[in-house]
Design a protein around this motif. Structure first.
Motif, mmCIF file in Angstrom:
data_model
loop_
_atom_site.group_PDB
_atom_site.id
_atom_site.type_symbol
_atom_site.label_atom_id
_atom_site.label_comp_id
_atom_site.label_asym_id
_atom_site.label_seq_id
_atom_site.Cartn_x
_atom_site.Cartn_y
_atom_site.Cartn_z
ATOM 1 N N PHE A 329 0.817 -1.205 0.000
ATOM 2 C CA PHE A 329 0.000 0.000 0.000
ATOM 3 C C PHE A 329 0.853 1.258 0.000
ATOM 4 O O PHE A 329 0.649 2.170 -0.808
ATOM 5 N N LEU A 330 1.842 1.330 0.921
ATOM 6 C CA LEU A 330 2.670 2.530 0.990
ATOM 7 C C LEU A 330 3.490 2.718 -0.278
ATOM 8 O O LEU A 330 3.742 3.845 -0.699
ATOM 9 N N PHE A 343 5.730 10.679 0.008
ATOM 10 C CA PHE A 343 5.184 10.365 1.334
ATOM 11 C C PHE A 343 4.437 11.555 1.908
ATOM 12 O O PHE A 343 3.350 11.394 2.492
ATOM 13 N N LEU A 344 4.988 12.757 1.768
ATOM 14 C CA LEU A 344 4.289 13.935 2.279
ATOM 15 C C LEU A 344 2.978 14.168 1.525
ATOM 16 O O LEU A 344 2.000 14.644 2.101
ATOM 17 N N GLY A 345 2.951 13.824 0.227
ATOM 18 C CA GLY A 345 1.699 13.915 -0.515
ATOM 19 C C GLY A 345 0.661 12.951 0.018
ATOM 20 O O GLY A 345 -0.538 13.274 0.085
ATOM 21 N N TYR A 346 1.102 11.744 0.399
ATOM 22 C CA TYR A 346 0.192 10.757 0.991
ATOM 23 C C TYR A 346 -0.383 11.274 2.306
ATOM 24 O O TYR A 346 -1.600 11.213 2.536
ATOM 25 N N VAL A 347 0.475 11.835 3.167
ATOM 26 C CA VAL A 347 -0.009 12.383 4.434
ATOM 27 C C VAL A 347 -0.940 13.569 4.180
ATOM 28 O O VAL A 347 -1.954 13.744 4.863
ATOM 29 N N ALA A 430 3.379 22.830 2.209
ATOM 30 C CA ALA A 430 2.588 22.854 0.972
ATOM 31 C C ALA A 430 1.690 21.636 0.851
ATOM 32 O O ALA A 430 0.580 21.723 0.303
ATOM 33 N N SER A 431 2.122 20.479 1.349
ATOM 34 C CA SER A 431 1.310 19.262 1.228
ATOM 35 C C SER A 431 0.008 19.366 2.000
ATOM 36 O O SER A 431 -0.990 18.715 1.661
ATOM 37 N N ALA A 432 -0.010 20.205 3.043
ATOM 38 C CA ALA A 432 -1.244 20.410 3.808
ATOM 39 C C ALA A 432 -2.041 21.587 3.261
ATOM 40 O O ALA A 432 -3.223 21.449 2.917
ATOM 41 N N VAL A 433 -1.399 22.745 3.152
ATOM 42 C CA VAL A 433 -2.115 23.956 2.724
ATOM 43 C C VAL A 433 -2.603 23.819 1.279
ATOM 44 O O VAL A 433 -3.675 24.335 0.917
ATOM 45 N N GLY A 434 -1.843 23.091 0.456
ATOM 46 C CA GLY A 434 -2.230 22.923 -0.937
ATOM 47 C C GLY A 434 -3.500 22.125 -1.128
ATOM 48 O O GLY A 434 -4.050 22.073 -2.252
ATOM 49 N N GLN A 435 -4.019 21.507 -0.063
ATOM 50 C CA GLN A 435 -5.265 20.748 -0.167
ATOM 51 C C GLN A 435 -6.502 21.630 -0.061
ATOM 52 O O GLN A 435 -7.623 21.142 -0.242
ATOM 53 N N ILE A 488 -10.649 14.399 -6.331
ATOM 54 C CA ILE A 488 -10.343 15.775 -5.962
ATOM 55 C C ILE A 488 -9.015 15.873 -5.218
ATOM 56 O O ILE A 488 -8.460 16.970 -5.083
ATOM 57 N N PHE A 489 -8.492 14.747 -4.737
ATOM 58 C CA PHE A 489 -7.212 14.744 -4.044
ATOM 59 C C PHE A 489 -6.091 14.346 -5.013
ATOM 60 O O PHE A 489 -6.337 13.878 -6.114
ATOM 61 N N GLY A 490 -4.863 14.514 -4.552
ATOM 62 C CA GLY A 490 -3.719 14.068 -5.330
ATOM 63 C C GLY A 490 -3.242 15.044 -6.383
ATOM 64 O O GLY A 490 -2.491 14.663 -7.281
ATOM 65 N N HIS A 491 -3.645 16.317 -6.311
ATOM 66 C CA HIS A 491 -3.267 17.291 -7.331
ATOM 67 C C HIS A 491 -2.316 18.370 -6.810
ATOM 68 O O HIS A 491 -2.023 19.317 -7.537
ATOM 69 N N VAL A 492 -1.863 18.245 -5.561
ATOM 70 C CA VAL A 492 -0.938 19.243 -5.020
ATOM 71 C C VAL A 492 0.439 19.020 -5.638
ATOM 72 O O VAL A 492 1.004 17.932 -5.521
ATOM 73 N N PRO A 493 1.024 20.019 -6.297
ATOM 74 C CA PRO A 493 2.317 19.823 -6.954
ATOM 75 C C PRO A 493 3.465 19.823 -5.949
ATOM 76 O O PRO A 493 3.316 20.308 -4.813
ATOM 77 N N ASP A 494 4.589 19.281 -6.366
ATOM 78 C CA ASP A 494 5.802 19.314 -5.560
ATOM 79 C C ASP A 494 6.416 20.705 -5.678
ATOM 80 O O ASP A 494 6.869 21.109 -6.755
#
Length: 531
Positions: A329-330, A343-347, A430-435, A488-494
């Motif tokens: 899964f991970l 990993f940060l995108g997953y969190v 960014a991984s949090a705020v970008g959501q 709707i998730f999974g679109h935050v860029p690096d």
């Protein structure tokens, strides 16, 4: 004269059929659809052995999933997906148990039944029977779904599959009956729900402590430790499931005993009389902000702590991914990107799911206020018909942004201390705020549903459930990237790359604004919903 319990059971199951069908279907599909993926993910014995050794020496994995018992795909399935299934079953149990017991007292349904001649104890007896029936369906459904992979996945057998389903169903039963017990103590349905989730969080911590500290007997004290006690496909200890069923029966009896010693509509613990501080509220927007503030504060603390804890435990997974030894899964969550970003995108996705849950619950308050008559009181002051929904949308959007900012800031401080890499702090923030654009999109959808169909609040959860399934399970199930992109998730860029793509985020925000405007337009053109 026939006993009323069977008819009340049918009434409860019919009344909550939408919620029960959605939760049960989610559990059955989750367990059945992911089983075969573990055979293809770890195709050789060497891959399985390497993955098992890494998992058994990774404290973060042990906290999340427990102890991995063996090297076969069946063991890995129970280890990872079994952990998710039992947690989801626990959440389902808390929500369903309160809905079938104390929520019916608070909204007057139970009083109506008792006024028609139903004995005082019958509604609770019927709720206990209905919960047992749901647990049986969950057990049979999950067990049969996994058993279909017998002969195609190493280690999967019919007895083990049925015992796995029994573990999931009994976890539901134990958690539900424990929630019914605390529902007799709590003064309101909201308090019962909060106590139930608190006990579920405590059960997770107890199970994690048992596995990390190697104290197996502690698992017997946790409702989420039943999976480790039963050990499907690795011992098949049916006696542990039977003991759990006996404990659940005892909890059911205790709830009946406690119910006889409290007043209808009240708990054994009296509602505290608190004097709210006086504040001058000059607008409907200020009133809404005050009503939302306490709930937003609780969700902020919970989501921020959960997200930061996951970030802090991610160093082991990142190191495994760098050595190309992270599977399951991970492995699908981290993907082929930079391990830190993956990993940060997953969190960040987990944080977004929690934030969306808060946002939808807040938006759905508008429809509850309508049916309870509170909206009529606001409108009697000369307020325009669309204003309460517009206020709720604005306040919920702002509260969600604050929640994500707090979570991201905390992660930006903690994550660089435990994880090596480039721009870890900026990526964690960014991984949090970008959501936020994804949350806005769901707020807009919720506002549209409430504005157009106030009695069909369950529709608001459909995009959240589907998007969560696509993002979290799409890679494991081999779903195409184009279909996964519909979530709707999974679109935050690096943010560490030279040219991050923000187009999808702008589109999500636009969808949210459009949905909110449509909801405000629709609510102004229909009658006020009534109970």
């Amino acid at each position: 004269m026939s006993r009323p319990e069977p008819r009340l059971v049918r009434l409860l199951l019919r009344r909550h059929r939408g919620q029960l069908s959605a939760w049960t279907g989610l559990l059955v599909v989750l367990t059945g659809a992911t089983t075969s993926a573990y055979q293809t993910t770890y195709a050789t014995a060497e891959q399985r052995r390497a993955a098992t050794e890494l998992a058994q020496h990774n404290a973060a994995s042990t906290v999340l999933y427990g102890v991995l018992a063996g090297e076969q795909p069946a063991h890995m399935f129970v280890w990872e997906i079994g952990a998710f299934a039992t947690i989801l079953a626990g959440i389902m149990a808390v929500v369903t148990a309160v809905a079938m017991t104390r929520a019916g007292e608070d909204d007057g349904t139970v009083e109506l039944l008792r006024g028609s001649g139903v004995p005082p104890a019958a509604p609770l007896h019927a709720a206990l029977l209905a919960l047992a029936a749901v647990a049986s369906v969950v057990a049979l459904g999950c067990g049969a779904a996994v058993a279909l992979s017998t002969g195609r996945v190493d280690g999967i057998t019919w007895p083990g599959a049925l015992l796995f389903g029994t573990a999931v169903g009994t976890t539901f039963l134990l958690t539900a009956y424990l929630t019914v017990v605390v529902a007799q103590v709590a003064p309101t349905a909201t308090g019962a729900r909060s106590l139930g989730f608190t006990l579920l969080a405590g059960a997770f911590l107890l199970r994690a402590t048992a596995d990390v500290q190697d104290i197996p007997w502690l698992n017997h004290l946790s409702v989420l430790g039943l999976r480790a006690s039963v050990r499907p496909f690795d011992g098949n200890r049916a006696w542990a499931a039977l003991v759990a069923v006996a404990v659940a029966a005892g909890l059911g009896g205790l709830s009946v005993w406690l119910a006889r010693r409290r007043e209808h509509g009240a708990g054994l613990v009296a509602r505290g009389e608190r004097r709210m501080p006086r504040r001058i509220i000059g607008s409907g927007l200020g009133l809404t902000a005050r009503l939302v503030s306490a709930q937003a504060a609780r969700w902020t603390v919970a989501v921020a702590c959960l997200g930061t804890a996951f970030d802090a435990m991610g160093s082991g997974a990142v190191e495994q991914a760098r050595r190309d030894q992270l599977g399951g899964f991970l492995g699908t969550q981290v993907g082929t990107l930079d391990p830190v970003a993956g990993f940060l995108g997953y969190v960040g996705t987990l944080v977004a799911i929690g934030t969306c849950a808060f946002a939808l619950l807040s938006i759905l308050t508008v429809s509850r206020d309508e049916t309870a008559g509170r909206t009529d009181l606001v409108l009697s002051t000369g307020t325009r018909r669309w204003a309460p929904l517009a206020w709720r949308v604005v306040v919920t959007g702002a509260a969600s942004l604050v929640l994500l900012l707090v979570t991201g800031a905390l992660a930006a401080v903690v994550t660089p201390q435990v994880m090596d890499g480039d721009d870890v702090a900026r990526r964690a923030l960014a991984s949090a705020v970008g959501q936020w654009p994804a949350v806005l999109a769901l707020i807009g959808w919720g506002a549209f549903v409430v504005g157009r169909w106030p009695r069909r609040g369950w529709l608001t959860w459909v995009p959240l459930v589907l998007s969560s399934a696509l993002v979290l399970l799409g890679g494991l199930l081999g779903v195409g990237e184009r279909i996964q992109d519909l979530a709707i998730f999974g679109h935050v860029p690096d943010v560490a790359v030279p040219d991050p793509q923000v187009g999808p985020l702008v589109l999500l925000a636009a969808v949210g604004v459009a949905g909110a405007l449509l909801g405000v337009w629709a609510i102004a053109r229909r009658d006020v919903a009534s109970s």
